[in-house]
Design a protein around this motif. Sequence first.
Motif, mmCIF file in Angstrom:
data_model
loop_
_atom_site.group_PDB
_atom_site.id
_atom_site.type_symbol
_atom_site.label_atom_id
_atom_site.label_comp_id
_atom_site.label_asym_id
_atom_site.label_seq_id
_atom_site.Cartn_x
_atom_site.Cartn_y
_atom_site.Cartn_z
ATOM 1 N N GLY A 103 0.814 -1.207 0.000
ATOM 2 C CA GLY A 103 0.000 0.000 0.000
ATOM 3 C C GLY A 103 0.851 1.262 0.000
ATOM 4 O O GLY A 103 0.398 2.329 -0.404
ATOM 5 N N GLY A 129 -0.600 -0.610 -4.497
ATOM 6 C CA GLY A 129 -1.713 -0.913 -3.602
ATOM 7 C C GLY A 129 -2.605 0.303 -3.379
ATOM 8 O O GLY A 129 -3.832 0.204 -3.326
ATOM 9 N N ASP A 133 -6.493 0.720 -4.082
ATOM 10 C CA ASP A 133 -7.409 1.205 -3.052
ATOM 11 C C ASP A 133 -8.190 2.434 -3.523
ATOM 12 O O ASP A 133 -9.388 2.548 -3.282
ATOM 13 C CB ASP A 133 -6.638 1.541 -1.765
ATOM 14 C CG ASP A 133 -6.065 0.291 -1.115
ATOM 15 O OD1 ASP A 133 -6.574 -0.811 -1.387
ATOM 16 O OD2 ASP A 133 -5.098 0.423 -0.335
ATOM 17 N N GLY A 238 1.380 -6.655 -0.055
ATOM 18 C CA GLY A 238 -0.039 -6.985 -0.151
ATOM 19 C C GLY A 238 -0.541 -7.251 -1.566
ATOM 20 O O GLY A 238 -1.338 -8.173 -1.785
ATOM 21 N N ASN A 242 -2.493 -10.615 -5.356
ATOM 22 C CA ASN A 242 -3.384 -10.479 -6.519
ATOM 23 C C ASN A 242 -3.273 -11.672 -7.472
ATOM 24 O O ASN A 242 -2.193 -11.990 -7.958
ATOM 25 C CB ASN A 242 -3.070 -9.174 -7.250
ATOM 26 C CG ASN A 242 -4.055 -8.897 -8.361
ATOM 27 O OD1 ASN A 242 -3.881 -9.368 -9.480
ATOM 28 N ND2 ASN A 242 -5.093 -8.165 -8.053
ATOM 29 N N THR A 269 0.331 -9.921 3.084
ATOM 30 C CA THR A 269 -0.026 -8.640 3.692
ATOM 31 C C THR A 269 0.738 -8.514 5.011
ATOM 32 O O THR A 269 1.354 -9.470 5.477
ATOM 33 C CB THR A 269 -1.543 -8.562 3.933
ATOM 34 O OG1 THR A 269 -1.962 -9.775 4.526
ATOM 35 C CG2 THR A 269 -2.294 -8.395 2.621
ATOM 36 N N ASP A 270 0.710 -7.336 5.585
ATOM 37 C CA ASP A 270 1.503 -7.055 6.786
ATOM 38 C C ASP A 270 1.298 -8.102 7.870
ATOM 39 O O ASP A 270 0.168 -8.475 8.175
ATOM 40 C CB ASP A 270 1.134 -5.681 7.336
ATOM 41 C CG ASP A 270 1.734 -4.576 6.488
ATOM 42 O OD1 ASP A 270 2.528 -4.889 5.581
ATOM 43 O OD2 ASP A 270 1.416 -3.415 6.746
HETATM 44 O O1 KG4 Z 1 1.828 -4.999 2.404
HETATM 45 P P1 KG4 Z 1 0.502 -4.547 2.847
HETATM 46 O O2 KG4 Z 1 -0.347 -5.487 3.646
HETATM 47 O O3 KG4 Z 1 0.573 -3.251 3.698
HETATM 48 C C1 KG4 Z 1 1.461 -2.229 3.425
HETATM 49 O O4 KG4 Z 1 2.587 -2.265 3.949
HETATM 50 O O5 KG4 Z 1 1.037 -1.341 2.644
HETATM 51 O O6 KG4 Z 1 -0.289 -4.103 1.531
HETATM 52 C C2 KG4 Z 1 -1.593 -3.624 1.586
HETATM 53 C C3 KG4 Z 1 -2.039 -3.258 0.190
HETATM 54 C C4 KG4 Z 1 -3.376 -2.543 0.168
HETATM 55 O O7 KG4 Z 1 -3.246 -1.429 -0.686
HETATM 56 C C5 KG4 Z 1 -4.329 -3.590 -0.413
HETATM 57 O O8 KG4 Z 1 -5.408 -3.031 -1.107
HETATM 58 C C6 KG4 Z 1 -3.416 -4.343 -1.335
HETATM 59 O O9 KG4 Z 1 -2.197 -4.444 -0.625
HETATM 60 N N1 KG4 Z 1 -3.929 -5.680 -1.677
HETATM 61 C C7 KG4 Z 1 -4.295 -6.056 -2.916
HETATM 62 C C8 KG4 Z 1 -4.763 -7.392 -2.826
HETATM 63 N N2 KG4 Z 1 -4.662 -7.784 -1.518
HETATM 64 C C9 KG4 Z 1 -4.150 -6.728 -0.836
HETATM 65 N N3 KG4 Z 1 -4.253 -5.396 -4.074
HETATM 66 C C10 KG4 Z 1 -4.672 -6.036 -5.179
HETATM 67 N N4 KG4 Z 1 -5.136 -7.310 -5.188
HETATM 68 C C11 KG4 Z 1 -5.195 -8.023 -4.035
HETATM 69 N N5 KG4 Z 1 -5.655 -9.273 -4.043
#
Ligand code: KG4
Length: 317
Positions: A103, A129, A133, A238, A242, A269-270
Amino acid sequence: MHGEYGGVVPELASRDHIRRLLPLIRQIFAEAGLTLQDLDAIAYTRGPGLAGALLVGASVAAALGFALKVPVLGIHHLEGHLLSPLLSDPAPAFPFVALLVSGGHTQLMEVTGLGQYRLLGETVDDAAGEAFDKTAKLLGLGYPGGPALSRLADEFSRTGQFVRFELPRPMLHSGDFNFSFSGLKTAVLTLVNKHEMTPQTRGAIAQAFQEAAVEVLTEKSLAALAKTGLTQLVVAGGVGANRQLRSNLDRRAEGIGATVYYPKLEFCTDNGAMIAFAGAMRMESGLESGETESLKPGGFTINARWDLEMQETGQDA
Ligand code: KG4
Ligand code: ZN
């Protein structure tokens, strides 16, 4: 808690962390059947991130480390993501190219060893991300909308498609490893304003957005493999969850004899496991980030802005 505001509210987050952290630690120890005395060291996220939330983790880690007389290691959040595929079996071995898509970050890195990270390119504006969002928000999918947007796009691809939109592939041919996602979001806004938002058009926009974002991420990652001559690609963060990104990368990598490694979905994800793992790797290799925080009460640090390449010097931005 944050959904109501359409994004993370820093002050609410850190106050909530204060409320939750100690009960959560107790719960996890109980579930794992461990006691505090079983700890050899404590790893915490030192940065980058929201200062208030980082301070909660850092101060609890430092206090526990001081009380238990064990080393305390401040870990770079992105290093946690970067190493998380090593928790899988089979795991990649150094060296590899890493695509970090979260994100807050979109980066391509050349990873030659623990702590040896060279930035090849990154986003010049929004993170991947963040773009997922923001697009999800424009389609009324709530926050964080990345997973919902991706589900909508996949579902639309499977069912009848009477509408189809094409969106630009920003910087696809820029000749470097940088990305740009804010123009894509603006292009989505234009579509949203121009068309009546039926389930069909929403699905079509979600699909067009996902296709554009995934193509740019895939092609730049492949180009990074070609440039470095490496054959292993590690995807972390995150957005690495996808489905379309995974299938596109797998298909393209297979064509050039490269292998793509992903963290398990729960480590995408985190999560705390990736930080603990990075801490364990640093302990094992004697790379303890030079910290003896457990010996200095009150002497812990956070780096709200922290460049991964600069981390060995602990230099702040
Ligand atoms: O790595 P993360 O959990 O947290 C950060 O450090 O940012 O990433 C979160 C991001 C969010 O923007 C979320 O919408 C995105 O990862 N995300 C996805 C999917 N699962 C999580 N984006 C697209 N497709 C997915 N399946
Ligand atoms: Zn993250």
